[in-house]
Design a protein around this motif. Structure first.
Motif, mmCIF file in Angstrom:
data_model
loop_
_atom_site.group_PDB
_atom_site.id
_atom_site.type_symbol
_atom_site.label_atom_id
_atom_site.label_comp_id
_atom_site.label_asym_id
_atom_site.label_seq_id
_atom_site.Cartn_x
_atom_site.Cartn_y
_atom_site.Cartn_z
ATOM 1 N N THR A 49 -9.037 -19.097 -6.056
ATOM 2 C CA THR A 49 -9.039 -17.684 -6.443
ATOM 3 C C THR A 49 -7.943 -17.396 -7.478
ATOM 4 O O THR A 49 -7.924 -16.308 -8.052
ATOM 5 N N CYS A 50 -7.079 -18.350 -7.717
ATOM 6 C CA CYS A 50 -6.017 -18.186 -8.722
ATOM 7 C C CYS A 50 -6.343 -18.945 -10.006
ATOM 8 O O CYS A 50 -5.466 -19.147 -10.849
ATOM 9 N N HIS A 51 -7.597 -19.381 -10.132
ATOM 10 C CA HIS A 51 -8.050 -20.140 -11.306
ATOM 11 C C HIS A 51 -7.686 -19.396 -12.595
ATOM 12 O O HIS A 51 -7.913 -18.206 -12.721
ATOM 13 N N CYS A 52 -7.124 -20.137 -13.549
ATOM 14 C CA CYS A 52 -6.781 -19.535 -14.843
ATOM 15 C C CYS A 52 -7.098 -20.517 -15.958
ATOM 16 O O CYS A 52 -7.314 -21.714 -15.722
ATOM 17 N N LEU A 53 -7.145 -19.990 -17.175
ATOM 18 C CA LEU A 53 -7.280 -20.817 -18.371
ATOM 19 C C LEU A 53 -5.964 -20.770 -19.122
ATOM 20 O O LEU A 53 -5.395 -19.683 -19.305
ATOM 21 N N VAL A 54 -5.487 -21.925 -19.536
ATOM 22 C CA VAL A 54 -4.254 -21.988 -20.327
ATOM 23 C C VAL A 54 -4.646 -21.837 -21.789
ATOM 24 O O VAL A 54 -5.346 -22.687 -22.345
ATOM 25 N N GLU A 55 -4.231 -20.722 -22.399
ATOM 26 C CA GLU A 55 -4.678 -20.413 -23.759
ATOM 27 C C GLU A 55 -3.665 -20.787 -24.825
ATOM 28 O O GLU A 55 -3.947 -20.663 -26.008
ATOM 29 N N SER A 56 -2.489 -21.214 -24.428
ATOM 30 C CA SER A 56 -1.502 -21.696 -25.399
ATOM 31 C C SER A 56 -1.491 -23.220 -25.352
ATOM 32 O O SER A 56 -2.095 -23.830 -24.475
ATOM 33 N N ASN A 57 -0.797 -23.818 -26.305
ATOM 34 C CA ASN A 57 -0.829 -25.284 -26.426
ATOM 35 C C ASN A 57 0.314 -25.955 -25.686
ATOM 36 O O ASN A 57 0.951 -26.847 -26.229
ATOM 37 N N LEU A 77 -15.545 -23.917 -14.566
ATOM 38 C CA LEU A 77 -14.544 -24.899 -14.979
ATOM 39 C C LEU A 77 -14.557 -25.089 -16.498
ATOM 40 O O LEU A 77 -15.613 -25.236 -17.103
ATOM 41 N N GLU A 78 -13.373 -25.074 -17.085
ATOM 42 C CA GLU A 78 -13.221 -25.319 -18.522
ATOM 43 C C GLU A 78 -12.195 -26.437 -18.718
ATOM 44 O O GLU A 78 -11.460 -26.780 -17.795
ATOM 45 N N LYS A 79 -12.131 -26.961 -19.933
ATOM 46 C CA LYS A 79 -11.171 -28.045 -20.208
ATOM 47 C C LYS A 79 -9.732 -27.611 -19.957
ATOM 48 O O LYS A 79 -8.884 -28.407 -19.590
ATOM 49 N N ASN A 80 -9.459 -26.327 -20.179
ATOM 50 C CA ASN A 80 -8.090 -25.821 -20.017
ATOM 51 C C ASN A 80 -7.891 -25.098 -18.681
ATOM 52 O O ASN A 80 -6.979 -24.299 -18.526
ATOM 53 N N SER A 81 -8.764 -25.379 -17.726
ATOM 54 C CA SER A 81 -8.633 -24.754 -16.400
ATOM 55 C C SER A 81 -7.437 -25.303 -15.634
ATOM 56 O O SER A 81 -7.164 -26.512 -15.674
ATOM 57 N N ARG A 82 -6.758 -24.426 -14.944
ATOM 58 C CA ARG A 82 -5.699 -24.808 -14.003
ATOM 59 C C ARG A 82 -5.727 -23.830 -12.835
ATOM 60 O O ARG A 82 -6.288 -22.735 -12.928
ATOM 61 N N LEU A 83 -5.103 -24.247 -11.760
ATOM 62 C CA LEU A 83 -4.831 -23.319 -10.667
ATOM 63 C C LEU A 83 -3.436 -22.756 -10.921
ATOM 64 O O LEU A 83 -2.464 -23.517 -11.007
ATOM 65 N N SER A 84 -3.350 -21.433 -11.043
ATOM 66 C CA SER A 84 -2.046 -20.865 -11.414
ATOM 67 C C SER A 84 -0.987 -21.118 -10.347
ATOM 68 O O SER A 84 0.202 -21.163 -10.648
ATOM 69 N N CYS A 85 -1.422 -21.343 -9.104
ATOM 70 C CA CYS A 85 -0.437 -21.625 -8.047
ATOM 71 C C CYS A 85 0.172 -23.013 -8.182
ATOM 72 O O CYS A 85 1.151 -23.328 -7.502
ATOM 73 N N GLN A 86 -0.407 -23.828 -9.048
ATOM 74 C CA GLN A 86 0.112 -25.187 -9.223
ATOM 75 C C GLN A 86 0.962 -25.306 -10.487
ATOM 76 O O GLN A 86 1.364 -26.396 -10.876
ATOM 77 N N LEU A 96 4.173 -19.509 -22.614
ATOM 78 C CA LEU A 96 2.838 -19.805 -22.058
ATOM 79 C C LEU A 96 1.955 -18.554 -22.044
ATOM 80 O O LEU A 96 2.435 -17.443 -21.826
ATOM 81 N N ASN A 97 0.680 -18.794 -22.261
ATOM 82 C CA ASN A 97 -0.304 -17.701 -22.236
ATOM 83 C C ASN A 97 -1.450 -18.149 -21.343
ATOM 84 O O ASN A 97 -2.086 -19.171 -21.623
ATOM 85 N N ILE A 98 -1.690 -17.429 -20.258
ATOM 86 C CA ILE A 98 -2.810 -17.786 -19.382
ATOM 87 C C ILE A 98 -3.735 -16.592 -19.199
ATOM 88 O O ILE A 98 -3.325 -15.444 -19.295
ATOM 89 N N ARG A 99 -4.985 -16.920 -18.931
ATOM 90 C CA ARG A 99 -5.996 -15.892 -18.640
ATOM 91 C C ARG A 99 -6.527 -16.138 -17.228
ATOM 92 O O ARG A 99 -7.056 -17.221 -16.931
ATOM 93 N N LEU A 100 -6.386 -15.157 -16.374
ATOM 94 C CA LEU A 100 -6.895 -15.291 -15.007
ATOM 95 C C LEU A 100 -8.408 -15.118 -15.009
ATOM 96 O O LEU A 100 -8.925 -14.156 -15.573
ATOM 97 N N ILE A 101 -9.097 -16.052 -14.370
ATOM 98 C CA ILE A 101 -10.553 -15.882 -14.262
ATOM 99 C C ILE A 101 -11.021 -15.930 -12.813
ATOM 100 O O ILE A 101 -12.122 -15.502 -12.511
ATOM 101 N N GLY A 102 -10.184 -16.485 -11.931
ATOM 102 C CA GLY A 102 -10.547 -16.530 -10.526
ATOM 103 C C GLY A 102 -11.813 -17.334 -10.283
ATOM 104 O O GLY A 102 -12.481 -17.774 -11.205
ATOM 105 N N ASP A 103 -12.114 -17.579 -9.061
ATOM 106 C CA ASP A 103 -13.342 -18.263 -8.698
ATOM 107 C C ASP A 103 -13.553 -17.966 -7.220
ATOM 108 O O ASP A 103 -12.683 -18.212 -6.413
#
Ligand code: FES
Length: 104
Positions: A49-57, A77-86, A96-103
């Motif tokens: 539920t904390c799934h995010c995309l990392v939009e910066s490099n 799932l995307e190539k830049n997917s991460r769990l924000s809790c990790q 850092l720039n992240i976009r929350l998308i949840g799941d």
């Protein structure tokens, strides 16, 4: 101090200044800043539920097996997917720039 940007699921941009030694992960940063994130499992890499995309490099720490396994169950799932809790706050994530998308 470091600065990060979190874009929530309503597309609102939150610019946040953090102590690099605060000891929080990014899911916890969202919660402490009233950014809507469920974080159902409390940061155990068990819910996505904390799934995010990392939009910066940024070169972040490698994913652990539990995070990879959880992400592999996500519909969006995307190539830049991460769990924000990790993602731990550290000086390495300054800018850092992240976009929350949840799941769910
Ligand atoms: S809070 Fe459950 S996986 Fe991040």
């Amino acid at each position: 101090m470091i600065n990060i940007t979190i874009i929530d699921q309503d597309n609102n941009e939150h610019k946040i200044e953090l102590d690099e030694n605060c000891g929080l992960n990014l899911m916890e940063v969202c919660k402490t800043n009233d950014i809507d994130v469920e974080g159902v499992c409390g940061g155990m890499a068990l819910c996505a539920t904390c799934h995010c995309l990392v939009e910066s490099n940024h070169k972040l720490e490698k994913k652990q097996d539990a995070e990879i396994a959880m992400l592999n169950q996500c519909f969006n799932l995307e190539k830049n997917s991460r769990l924000s809790c990790q993602i731990q706050v550290s000086k390495e994530i300054d800018g850092l720039n992240i976009r929350l998308i949840g799941d769910y």
